[in-house]
Enzyme design. Structure first.
Site, PDB file in Angstrom:
ATOM      1  CG  ASP A 113      -4.764  -1.101   2.755  1.00 20.54           C
ATOM      2  OD1 ASP A 113      -5.520  -1.731   2.003  1.00 20.54           O
ATOM      3  OD2 ASP A 113      -3.787  -0.658   3.168  1.00 20.54           O
ATOM      4  CG  ASP A 121      -3.592   1.602   6.794  1.00 23.51           C
ATOM      5  OD1 ASP A 121      -3.485   0.657   6.700  1.00 23.51           O
ATOM      6  OD2 ASP A 121      -3.057   3.127   6.116  1.00 23.51           O
ATOM      7  CG  ASP A 148      -1.453   1.176   1.547  1.00 22.14           C
ATOM      8  OD1 ASP A 148      -2.359   1.796   0.076  1.00 22.14           O
ATOM      9  OD2 ASP A 148      -1.648   1.448   2.802  1.00 22.14           O
TER      10      ASP A 148
END
Length: 629
Positions: free
Chosen positions: A519, A515, A325
Site C-alpha cells: 500500500d 500494512d 486496508d
C-alpha cells in the site's frame, strides 16, 4: 557535574547573594554610598547573567539581534542606568530561574527519547573461524553468524539459525509480553533475548536494520515542524522587533509631548518602556510549543508509535476520515477454518490427509485446524494438484477430492448445500461429497473495539480491499465500518483516496492505514499515511508518516489521543501566554505594572507554560494500564 547542575549551583548561589544584598540594602539604605550598592548588585548580576550576554553577542554576530537575550540585556542595563539596581538583578535572576526550568524540562523530554535510544546495541558477537569476536554492529557483514546471549540485545536483523527462547520487543513495539522464537524465525535488532542463547544469521547491514531506522526517525522527527510550531517561529520573528520599537516609542514620544524638560517624566516613561520590554519576552511561546510536540512524539515512541514529525502528529489530530486496508490491517491476513459443514472430525481429518503435502495457504489452514483440534499427524500419500481447482489424493480412506465446485463438477460429484462466509473447500471420498470447509481471513481481536472507539470520536471509516465484494461487506459489517469498496487494484485504491480527499474539499484530513508493503502508493497519497504491524518492513517505514510497530489496530486510537492532547496543550500555552502578556503589556504602558509584575509576566508565564508542555510526556500512560478506556 553536568552543565545543568553547574548552572543550578551558580544560580542558587547568586540568588542567595542577592537576597542577602537586598536585605542589607533595605536595612542600610542611604547610609552606604550608591557606588557600593552598584558594585554589590553588579557583581551578583554578572555572576548570574554573564552567559546571557555571551549568547546575545553570539546571536547578534549571526544576524539574530532581536531575541529574548537581547531584551533581557536592554531591560536590565536600563534599570541599572535608572538606579534600580535590585530590580535589574531580580529580572536577570528570575529569567535565569525560568531558563533552569526550561533546561530541566528539555532534559526530561530528551531522557524520555533516550529510553528509546537504549535499544541501540553497542556491540555484536560474531562467530569466526578462530572463535568469537566482539565488534561494532556497523562492522558486521551480511550473512555473518552472531551470538546473542540471555540479557543481550540483538544487534542486527537476521534469521535465527539455532536456539529458541523469548525476545523482549517492548522497546520496539511497546508490548510487554515477550515473543516466543525458534530456528527459522526473524530476530529484529533492538529486541532482547530474555532466556537463552540464539545464533542469528544476519540479513541486513546495520545501517538498514530496524533499530537504525527507528533511531533515525526519532532523531529527525523534530526537523518536521507542525503548523503551530512554524506559526510561533514566524510570530517571534515579527513580534520581538515590534515590541522593541514599541518600547522605544513608549520611552521617547510621551515625554516629548508631555514635557521633555522634566527629568521625572523621562524617568517614568523609560521605566515603563523597560517594564514593557521585560514582559514582552516571547520565550514562553518559543520554548513551550515545540516542547509540547517533542513530548508528544516521545510519548508516542514509548508506545511503539513512531511519528516522523510534529506536522504529522498535528494532522492526525485533525483527521476526520480514516481509510483502512482490509487484509493484514483489519484482519489477521492469515487463512483459518471458520466453519465445517458435515461431521467436523471426519471432514477435517480426511481433508488434512489430502492437503498435508501442499504449501498453499488454504491447505495449510486445513492441516493446522485438524492438528490443533484432533491431533492429526501428517502422513504421506499420492497427491495430484490441479491448478485453480484443488487436490486429488489416494489415501487409506479412498480417493479424496479437496477443492472448489469446479473440481467436483469435473469428477461428477454432487456438492452439499453450504452458505460460506469465505472460501469454501468441498471434500469428497470415492465420488461422494462428505462435507465442506469454510475458510476465511479472521478479524483481529481488537479491530471491532478500535473501530467503535474511532467512530465514537466522530471519525468516518472506510475500507478498501482487493477482495470479493461479499467478503468485504461481511468484514465491514462485523467490525462496524461505515462503507467498503472491493475488488480494487493498488492504482484503484489511490483513485479512491483522491476521490475521498476531493469530497472533503480541504475541510478535513484523510488518513490511510495499511500494512505498508503493498500500500505504499496509497500511504504516500493520503494526508497522513499510517503503516501498522510494520516491524521490520522497510517499505512501511519509508512510505508512511506514522509507523505503528505492532499489529494492533487499537494503536491508532492511542496515536489519535496523543495527537489531540499534544495539539490541545500547545494551543493552551499559546492562548495563556498571549493573554497574560497582553494584559501586563497594557498595564506596563499605562504605568500600573511594576518591574516585579513584569518578571512574573515573563518568567512566571514561561515556567507555567513549560510545566504544562511537560504533560505531553505523560500522554498515553493511562492507556498502558487500560487498553481502550
Amino acid at each position: 557535574m553536568s552543565k545543568l547542575q553547574k548552572n543550578t549551583v551558580r544560580i542558587s548561589v547568586s540568588l542567595a547573594c542577592f537576597f542577602v544584598a537586598f536585605i542589607c540594602f533595605k536595612l542600610l539604605g542611604g547610609r552606604a554610598p550608591f557606588w557600593a550598592w552598584l558594585i554589590v548588585f553588579l557583581s551578583v548580576y554578572i555572576a548570574a547573567g554573564y552567559d546571557v550576554f555571551v549568547r546575545a553577542v553570539r546571536n547578534i554576530a549571526h544576524g539574530r539581534v532581536f531575541d529574548e537575550h537581547f531584551l533581557m540585556i536592554v531591560a536590565t542595563i536600563g534599570a541599572f542606568v535608572l538606579g534600580e539596581y535590585a530590580e535589574a538583578v531580580a529580572v536577570m535572576l528570575f529569567y535565569q530561574v525560568g531558563e533552569l526550568f526550561q533546561s530541566y524540562a528539555v532534559g526530561k523530554s530528551r531522557r524520555s527519547i533516550a529510553a528509546l535510544m537504549n535499544i541501540c546495541p553497542e556491540s555484536a558477537c560474531v562467530v569466526t573461524d578462530g572463535g568469537e569476536e566482539i565488534v561494532s554492529p556497523d562492522e558486521v557483514e551480511v550473512g555473518s553468524l552472531i551470538v546473542v546471549r540471555a540479557g543481550e540485545k540483538v544487534p542486527i536483523d537476521g534469521i535465527i539459525e539455532s536456539g529458541s527462547g523469548y525476545l523482549d520487543c517492548s522497546a520496539l513495539t511497546g508490548e510487554s509480553e515477550p515473543v516466543a522464537v525458534a530456528a527459522g524465525d526473524e530476530a529484529l535488532s533492538g529486541a532482547i533475548s530474555t532466556s537463552s542463547v540464539l545464533n542469528v544469521r544476519t540479513t541486513k547491514p546495520y545501517a538498514d536494520s530496524t533499530v537504525a531506522k527507528i533511531l533515525d526517525l526519532v532523531e529527525n522527527a523534530s526537523s518536521k515542524k507542525a503548523k503551530t510550531e512554524n506559526f510561533i517561529t514566524r510570530f517571534a520573528l515579527i513580534y520581538t522587533p515590534a515590541v522593541v520599537f514599541s518600547a522605544l516609542i513608549l520611552a521617547i514620544l510621551p515625554p516629548l509631548i508631555i514635557g521633555y524638560n522634566a527629568g521625572s517624566v523621562w524617568r517614568e516613561w523609560v521605566t515603563r518602556a523597560l517594564t514593557f520590554l521585560v514582559v514582552s519576552c516571547p520565550c514562553a511561546l518559543v520554548i513551550s510549543v515545540p516542547m509540547s510536540f517533542f513530548g508528544g512524539i516521545g510519548a508516542a515512541s514509548r508506545r511503539g508509535i513512531l511519528v516522523k514529525g510534529g506536522n504529522y502528529l498535528e494532522l492526525l489530530g485533525k483527521t476526520d476520515t480514516i481509510v483502512f486496508d482490509k487484509t493484514g490491517t483489519i484482519t489477521e491476513g492469515k487463512f483459518a477454518v471458520v466453519n465445517v459443514f458435515g461431521d467436523r472430525r471426519e471432514v477435517l481429518t480426511v481433508a488434512a490427509k489430502a492437503e498435508c503435502g501442499s504449501l498453499h495457504p488454504i491447505a495449510q489452514s486445513i492441516t493446522s485446524a485438524a492438528r490443533e483440534q484432533f491431533g492429526f499427524q501428517s502422513d504421506r500419500c499420492d497427491t495430484t494438484e490441479l491448478a485453480g481447482m484443488g487436490i486429488v489424493a489416494k489415501t487409506d480412506n479412498g480417493q479424496v477430492l479437496c477443492g472448489n465446485r469446479a473440481l467436483m463438477e469435473k469428477y461428477g460429484v454432487d456438492v452439499i448445500d453450504a452458505v460460506p462466509v469465505g472460501t469454501v473447500v468441498y471434500v469428497a471420498v470415492d465420488g461422494k461429497c462428505i462435507g465442506a470447509i469454510d475458510i476465511a481471513d479472521r478479524v483481529k481481536p481488537d479491530s471491532t473495539e478500535a473501530i467503535a472507539s474511532l467512530k465514537a470520536d466522530g471519525i468516518k471509516t472506510v475500507m478498501l480491499t482487493g477482495d470479493r465484494a461479499e467478503t468485504a461487506d461481511r468484514i465491514a459489517r462485523e467490525v462496524g465500518i461505515d462503507s467498503s469498496r472491493a475488488q480494487l487494484l493498488p492504482a484503484d485504491k489511490v483513485t479512491c483516496i483522491e476521490n475521498i480527499i476531493e469530497e472533503h474539499g480541504g475541510k478535513g484530513k484523510v488518513a490511510f492505514v495499511g500494512d505498508g508493503i503493498n500500500d505504499a502508493p496509497v500511504l504516500s497519497r493520503s494526508d497522513v499515511g499510517i503503516a501498522m504491524g510494520a516491524l521490520g518492513s522497510d517499505a512501511a517505514i519509508e512510505a508512511a508518516d506514522i509507523v505503528l510497530m505492532n499489529d494492533k489496530l487499537s494503536q491508532i486510537v492511542t496515536a489519535r489521543r496523543i495527537a489531540k492532547k499534544t495539539v490541545r496543550i500547545a494551543l493552551q500555552n499559546i492562548i495563556f501566554a498571549l493573554s497574560v502578556k497582553a494584559v501586563i503589556l497594557v498595564l506596563a504602558a499605562c504605568g500600573i505594572a511594576s518591574m516585579w509584575l513584569a518578571v512574573f509576566g515573563d518568567v512566571g508565564v514561561a515556567v507555567i507554560a513549560i510545566l504544562n508542555a511537560m504533560r505531553c510526556l505523560r500522554v498515553g500512560k493511562r492507556q498502558s494500564r487500560s487498553s481502550l478506556d
